[in-house]
Design an enzyme around this catalytic site. Structure first.
Site, PDB file in Angstrom:
ATOM      1  NE  ARG A  65      -3.891   2.091   2.206  1.00 22.44           N
ATOM      2  CZ  ARG A  65      -4.144   2.987   3.173  1.00 22.44           C
ATOM      3  NH1 ARG A  65      -3.469   2.909   4.315  1.00 22.44           N
ATOM      4  NH2 ARG A  65      -5.060   3.902   3.002  1.00 22.44           N
ATOM      5  CG  HIS A  69      -1.152   5.490  -0.305  1.00 22.75           C
ATOM      6  ND1 HIS A  69      -1.783   5.913   0.843  1.00 22.75           N
ATOM      7  CD2 HIS A  69      -2.041   4.709  -0.958  1.00 22.75           C
ATOM      8  CE1 HIS A  69      -3.013   5.400   0.874  1.00 22.75           C
ATOM      9  NE2 HIS A  69      -3.187   4.662  -0.192  1.00 22.75           N
ATOM     10  CG  ASP A  70       6.591   6.874  -3.370  1.00 22.33           C
ATOM     11  OD1 ASP A  70       6.575   8.111  -3.196  1.00 22.33           O
ATOM     12  OD2 ASP A  70       7.589   6.262  -3.818  1.00 22.33           O
ATOM     13  N   GLY A  75       4.556  10.576  -8.991  1.00 25.15           N
ATOM     14  CA  GLY A  75       5.372   9.440  -9.401  1.00 25.15           C
ATOM     15  C   GLY A  75       6.036   8.712  -8.241  1.00 25.15           C
ATOM     16  CG  ASN A  97      -0.444   8.793   2.958  1.00 29.47           C
ATOM     17  OD1 ASN A  97      -0.965   7.830   2.399  1.00 29.47           O
ATOM     18  ND2 ASN A  97       0.252   9.707   2.310  1.00 29.47           N
ATOM     19  N   PRO A 166      -7.602   7.880  -4.008  1.00 34.12           N
ATOM     20  CG  PRO A 166      -8.012   5.800  -4.981  1.00 34.12           C
ATOM     21  CD  PRO A 166      -6.942   6.846  -4.808  1.00 34.12           C
ATOM     22  CG  HIS A 196      -8.193  -3.569  -1.152  1.00 30.40           C
ATOM     23  ND1 HIS A 196      -9.159  -2.598  -1.274  1.00 30.40           N
ATOM     24  CD2 HIS A 196      -7.030  -2.895  -0.903  1.00 30.40           C
ATOM     25  CE1 HIS A 196      -8.609  -1.389  -1.112  1.00 30.40           C
ATOM     26  NE2 HIS A 196      -7.322  -1.543  -0.901  1.00 30.40           N
ATOM     27  CB  THR A 244      -6.845 -16.647   2.155  1.00 26.51           C
ATOM     28  OG1 THR A 244      -7.494 -15.965   1.050  1.00 26.51           O
ATOM     29  CG2 THR A 244      -7.142 -18.126   2.057  1.00 26.51           C
TER      30      THR A 244
HETATM   31  C1  HEM Z   1      -9.039   1.552  -5.793  1.00 27.22           C
HETATM   32  C2  HEM Z   1      -8.945   2.466  -4.858  1.00 27.22           C
HETATM   33  C3  HEM Z   1      -8.475   2.174  -3.470  1.00 27.22           C
HETATM   34  C4  HEM Z   1      -9.051   2.611  -2.329  1.00 27.22           C
HETATM   35  C5  HEM Z   1     -10.295   3.495  -2.212  1.00 27.22           C
HETATM   36  C6  HEM Z   1      -8.295   2.060  -1.227  1.00 27.22           C
HETATM   37  C7  HEM Z   1      -8.572   2.324   0.090  1.00 27.22           C
HETATM   38  C8  HEM Z   1      -7.978   1.651   1.158  1.00 27.22           C
HETATM   39  C9  HEM Z   1      -8.331   1.821   2.535  1.00 27.22           C
HETATM   40  C10 HEM Z   1      -9.369   2.798   3.080  1.00 27.22           C
HETATM   41  C11 HEM Z   1      -7.562   0.964   3.254  1.00 27.22           C
HETATM   42  C12 HEM Z   1      -7.575   0.765   4.773  1.00 27.22           C
HETATM   43  C13 HEM Z   1      -6.559   1.687   5.424  1.00 27.22           C
HETATM   44  C14 HEM Z   1      -6.614   1.686   6.921  1.00 27.22           C
HETATM   45  O1  HEM Z   1      -7.494   1.064   7.511  1.00 27.22           O
HETATM   46  O2  HEM Z   1      -5.759   2.342   7.551  1.00 27.22           O
HETATM   47  C15 HEM Z   1      -6.729   0.251   2.335  1.00 27.22           C
HETATM   48  C16 HEM Z   1      -5.826  -0.722   2.672  1.00 27.22           C
HETATM   49  C17 HEM Z   1      -4.990  -1.347   1.791  1.00 27.22           C
HETATM   50  N1  HEM Z   1      -4.834  -1.027   0.441  1.00 27.22           N
HETATM   51 FE1  HEM Z   1      -6.074   0.107  -0.640  1.00 27.22          FE
HETATM   52  N2  HEM Z   1      -7.277   1.307  -1.729  1.00 27.22           N
HETATM   53  C18 HEM Z   1      -7.333   1.347  -3.092  1.00 27.22           C
HETATM   54  C19 HEM Z   1      -6.441   0.768  -3.978  1.00 27.22           C
HETATM   55  C20 HEM Z   1      -5.329   0.063  -3.598  1.00 27.22           C
HETATM   56  C21 HEM Z   1      -4.248  -0.313  -4.468  1.00 27.22           C
HETATM   57  C22 HEM Z   1      -4.154   0.066  -5.950  1.00 27.22           C
HETATM   58  C23 HEM Z   1      -3.356  -1.015  -3.721  1.00 27.22           C
HETATM   59  C24 HEM Z   1      -2.046  -1.621  -4.116  1.00 27.22           C
HETATM   60  C25 HEM Z   1      -1.764  -2.009  -5.347  1.00 27.22           C
HETATM   61  C26 HEM Z   1      -3.900  -1.083  -2.380  1.00 27.22           C
HETATM   62  C27 HEM Z   1      -3.350  -1.784  -1.343  1.00 27.22           C
HETATM   63  C28 HEM Z   1      -3.875  -1.832  -0.067  1.00 27.22           C
HETATM   64  C29 HEM Z   1      -3.423  -2.760   0.938  1.00 27.22           C
HETATM   65  C30 HEM Z   1      -2.430  -3.869   0.729  1.00 27.22           C
HETATM   66  C31 HEM Z   1      -4.111  -2.438   2.123  1.00 27.22           C
HETATM   67  C32 HEM Z   1      -3.939  -3.082   3.511  1.00 27.22           C
HETATM   68  C33 HEM Z   1      -2.832  -2.326   4.231  1.00 27.22           C
HETATM   69  C34 HEM Z   1      -2.518  -2.837   5.643  1.00 27.22           C
HETATM   70  O3  HEM Z   1      -3.095  -3.810   6.096  1.00 27.22           O
HETATM   71  O4  HEM Z   1      -1.656  -2.198   6.279  1.00 27.22           O
HETATM   72  N3  HEM Z   1      -5.066  -0.391  -2.331  1.00 27.22           N
HETATM   73  N4  HEM Z   1      -6.988   0.698   1.058  1.00 27.22           N
END
Ligand code: HEM
Ligand SMILES: *[C@@H]1O[C@H](CO)[C@@H](O)[C@H](O)[C@H]1NC(C)=O
Length: 321
Positions: A65, A69-70, A75, A97, A166, A196, A244
């Protein structure tokens, strides 16, 4: 006329030099970028990630993640890693963040190892790109060769972090637009969202979905309500994928088919819209998902700072040299 032609030629020559300069700035990335200057790079990053993931599986997800975000903020330039100083506020404090992106100390530990083996050579942006790849792979996902040669920014942008990333309440149209703004297609967006399949979300980001939405499996909603009350418990965690939670597979898409997407934005990918067919494909064809995910990761990883951005190889990922 002759003068004019000579002037035009001079201008043309100058233009070529300027363009060549820009091309060098926006370096062509290559997997072999450090093969002579830091042959132990891949091993050092892998070991750093392996020990972090062994301590806590979720860290593989957290670093993935962080990379996303970077890359979405001017870029993939390591800008997210910069700490605030008295003269500027960085991206760590941006809405998407703050109290959310985690794992900075894992990148620091890897950087320390690399400075010991290959002094002042490997950018923090490249470390993050490799670490994200290893995080995915260590949790059972694919591996791929990562194009390298990124440089680190000398500044960060909290306002771009607030506007480019987003939020969990995003509609499908917004998701497609925001990824489109980065040159990523709807297909890239849907494949990258498969991230996710690992990691956790805080209650505050899915509360409204589990209490107010109708396109959610009722028993899934009540399961999530048990640890995410109507008020309070904002930072309580739930796994994105029930079956999982720490396995990088295509279960994310299978969950969407049965209305078990955790975030509103997740379920938007399968809610009668343009991505339904692709979600169905990924849910039944894990290798298709894998291939598309890797393609999109490389594409996202190729986002570079706008030309003219001053860059360097940082010695400490938290501050400029
Ligand atoms: C499509 C739009 C996306 C939205 C709206 C979104 C939003 C979020 C949110 C709200 C969380 C939870 C953060 C928290 O509870 O602190 C999250 C977690 C996460 N996101 Fe996304 N995300 C998106 C796309 C992506 C993309 C493109 C990736 C990587 C390629 C990604 C990887 C992750 C991962 C791996 C987590 C879990 C992080 C952890 O457990 O520490 N997300 N995301
Ligand atoms: C919701 O999920 C539960 C548990 O997986 C399942 O038994 C049930 O059939 C699902 N409900 C609907 C309406 O699909």
């Amino acid at each position: 006329m002759a003068t004019f032609t000579r002037r035009s030629m001079a201008f043309l020559a100058l233009a070529v030099v300027v363009l060549a300069g820009a091309a060098v700035d926006a370096q062509q990335l290559s997997p072999n970028f450090y093969s002579k200057t830091c042959p132990s790079l891949a091993t050092i990053v892998r070991q750093g990630m392996a020990s972090a993931v062994q301590k806590e599986k979720r860290m593989g997800a957290s670093i993935l993640r962080m990379f996303f975000h970077d890359c979405f903020v001017n870029g993939c330039d390591g800008s997210i890693l910069l700490d605030d100083t008295s003269t500027f506020t960085g991206e760590k404090g941006a809405g998407p963040n703050a109290n959310s992106v985690r794992g900075f100390e894992v990148i620091d530990a890897i950087k320390t190892q690399l400075e010991a083996s290959c002094k002042a050579t490997v950018s923090c942006a490249d470390i993050l790109a490799l670490a994200a790849r290893d995080g995915v792979n260590l949790l059972g996902g694919p591996t791929w060769s990562v194009p390298l040669g990124r440089k680190d920014s000398r500044t960060a942008s909290q306002s771009l972090a607030n506007s480019n990333l987003p939020g969990p309440g995003s509609s499908l149209a917004t998701l497609i637009t925001m990824f489109g703004n980065q040159g990523l297609s709807a297909r890239d967006m849907t494949a990258l969202s498969g991230a996710h399949t690992i990691g956790r979300s805080q209650c505050q980001f899915f509360r409204s979905r589990i209490y107010t939405e109708s396109n959610i499996n009722a028993s899934f909603a009540s399961l999530r309500q048990q640890t995410c009350p109507r008020s309070g418990g904002d930072s309580n965690l739930a796994p994105f994928d029930v079956q999982t939670p720490d396995g990088f597979d295509n279960a994310y898409y299978q969950n969407l088919l049965v209305q078990k997407g955790l975030l509103h934005s997740d379920q938007e990918l399968f809610n009668g819209g343009s991505q339904d067919a692709l979600v169905r494909q990924y849910s039944s064809n894990p290798s298709q998902f894998s291939t598309d995910f890797v393609t999109a990761m490389i594409k996202m990883g190729s986002l570079l700072p706008s030309s003219g951005t001053k860059t360097e190889v940082r010695l400490n990922c938290r501050k400029v040299n």
